[in-house]
Design an enzyme around this catalytic site. Sequence first.
Site, PDB file in Angstrom:
ATOM      1  N   HIS A 132      11.684  -2.356 -21.139  1.00 26.05           N
ATOM      2  CA  HIS A 132      11.030  -2.871 -21.919  1.00 26.05           C
ATOM      3  C   HIS A 132      12.236  -3.777 -22.894  1.00 26.05           C
ATOM      4  O   HIS A 132      13.471  -3.706 -22.477  1.00 26.05           O
ATOM      5  CB  HIS A 132       9.564  -2.198 -23.232  1.00 26.05           C
ATOM      6  CG  HIS A 132      10.681  -0.908 -23.904  1.00 26.05           C
ATOM      7  ND1 HIS A 132      10.828   0.193 -23.201  1.00 26.05           N
ATOM      8  CD2 HIS A 132      10.877  -1.253 -25.177  1.00 26.05           C
ATOM      9  CE1 HIS A 132      11.366   1.097 -24.649  1.00 26.05           C
ATOM     10  NE2 HIS A 132      12.026   0.048 -25.569  1.00 26.05           N
ATOM     11  N   HIS A 187      12.767  -6.711 -26.468  1.00 27.79           N
ATOM     12  CA  HIS A 187      12.635  -6.503 -27.996  1.00 27.79           C
ATOM     13  C   HIS A 187      13.170  -8.192 -27.703  1.00 27.79           C
ATOM     14  O   HIS A 187      14.065  -8.308 -27.207  1.00 27.79           O
ATOM     15  CB  HIS A 187      13.507  -5.471 -28.320  1.00 27.79           C
ATOM     16  CG  HIS A 187      12.406  -4.140 -28.725  1.00 27.79           C
ATOM     17  ND1 HIS A 187      11.335  -3.644 -28.804  1.00 27.79           N
ATOM     18  CD2 HIS A 187      12.985  -3.120 -27.964  1.00 27.79           C
ATOM     19  CE1 HIS A 187      10.964  -2.312 -28.733  1.00 27.79           C
ATOM     20  NE2 HIS A 187      12.170  -1.427 -28.400  1.00 27.79           N
ATOM     21  N   GLU A 233      13.308  -3.976 -34.298  1.00 27.94           N
ATOM     22  CA  GLU A 233      12.880  -3.907 -33.219  1.00 27.94           C
ATOM     23  C   GLU A 233      11.359  -4.276 -32.901  1.00 27.94           C
ATOM     24  O   GLU A 233      11.195  -5.016 -31.759  1.00 27.94           O
ATOM     25  CB  GLU A 233      13.522  -2.738 -32.189  1.00 27.94           C
ATOM     26  CG  GLU A 233      12.575  -2.087 -32.331  1.00 27.94           C
ATOM     27  CD  GLU A 233      12.250  -0.654 -31.201  1.00 27.94           C
ATOM     28  OE1 GLU A 233      11.616   0.170 -31.554  1.00 27.94           O
ATOM     29  OE2 GLU A 233      13.731   0.302 -31.235  1.00 27.94           O
ATOM     30  N   HIS A 244      15.767  -2.566 -22.039  1.00 28.05           N
ATOM     31  CA  HIS A 244      16.277  -1.206 -21.866  1.00 28.05           C
ATOM     32  C   HIS A 244      15.183  -0.152 -21.913  1.00 28.05           C
ATOM     33  O   HIS A 244      14.224  -0.209 -21.641  1.00 28.05           O
ATOM     34  CB  HIS A 244      16.782  -1.164 -23.268  1.00 28.05           C
ATOM     35  CG  HIS A 244      16.170  -0.716 -24.689  1.00 28.05           C
ATOM     36  ND1 HIS A 244      16.551  -0.083 -25.608  1.00 28.05           N
ATOM     37  CD2 HIS A 244      15.576  -1.112 -25.145  1.00 28.05           C
ATOM     38  CE1 HIS A 244      15.807  -0.494 -26.715  1.00 28.05           C
ATOM     39  NE2 HIS A 244      14.716  -0.335 -26.129  1.00 28.05           N
ATOM     40  N   HIS A 247      19.626 -11.418 -23.804  1.00 28.61           N
ATOM     41  CA  HIS A 247      19.527 -11.704 -22.406  1.00 28.61           C
ATOM     42  C   HIS A 247      20.034 -11.116 -21.707  1.00 28.61           C
ATOM     43  O   HIS A 247      20.172 -10.950 -20.481  1.00 28.61           O
ATOM     44  CB  HIS A 247      19.130 -12.834 -22.412  1.00 28.61           C
ATOM     45  CG  HIS A 247      18.295 -13.625 -23.347  1.00 28.61           C
ATOM     46  ND1 HIS A 247      18.596 -13.708 -24.058  1.00 28.61           N
ATOM     47  CD2 HIS A 247      16.878 -14.089 -22.667  1.00 28.61           C
ATOM     48  CE1 HIS A 247      17.489 -15.148 -24.917  1.00 28.61           C
ATOM     49  NE2 HIS A 247      16.410 -15.173 -23.339  1.00 28.61           N
ATOM     50  N   CYS A 297       8.995   3.520 -24.147  1.00 26.26           N
ATOM     51  CA  CYS A 297       9.999   3.534 -24.076  1.00 26.26           C
ATOM     52  C   CYS A 297      10.862   4.247 -23.225  1.00 26.26           C
ATOM     53  O   CYS A 297      11.611   3.659 -22.769  1.00 26.26           O
ATOM     54  CB  CYS A 297      10.254   3.995 -25.301  1.00 26.26           C
ATOM     55  SG  CYS A 297       9.580   3.471 -26.702  1.00 26.26           S
TER      56      CYS A 297
END
Length: 124
Positions: free
Chosen positions: A27, A29, A112, A14, A67, A23
């Site tokens: 990137h 998680h 996260e 996201h 994904h 952020c």
Amino acid sequence: MYEVTIKKSFSAAHILREIGGKCEDLHGHNFIVEATVRGDSLNEEAILIDFRDLKRWTNEILETLDHKYLNEIDVFNGTNPSSERIARYIHDRLADRIKSTGLVVARITVWESENARVAYQDHE
């Protein structure tokens, strides 16, 4: 009051717009999700809920996120797909799913990273 918690995971990417820092770049998680349901009585088998059912229902919800590029999922259209929003999304979908059981979703916790988590719970 009884509570049952399961833990599942999913991976997603996201961008968090207008918050500053890294952020704002694409990137991802490896999210860990804890789903906790609550009820005040056990069933005939002396359990609150079968772990397998709770895992299956949670997996069905997480499959919609796994994904994926979260910014492109309709539910996050026009808003940041933050961990807070992810927790609320999972909560609301699971609450709809378990409504017929008489149980309530006590809390959804989304990790996260190993040292950063959020939780969402209704006012009930």
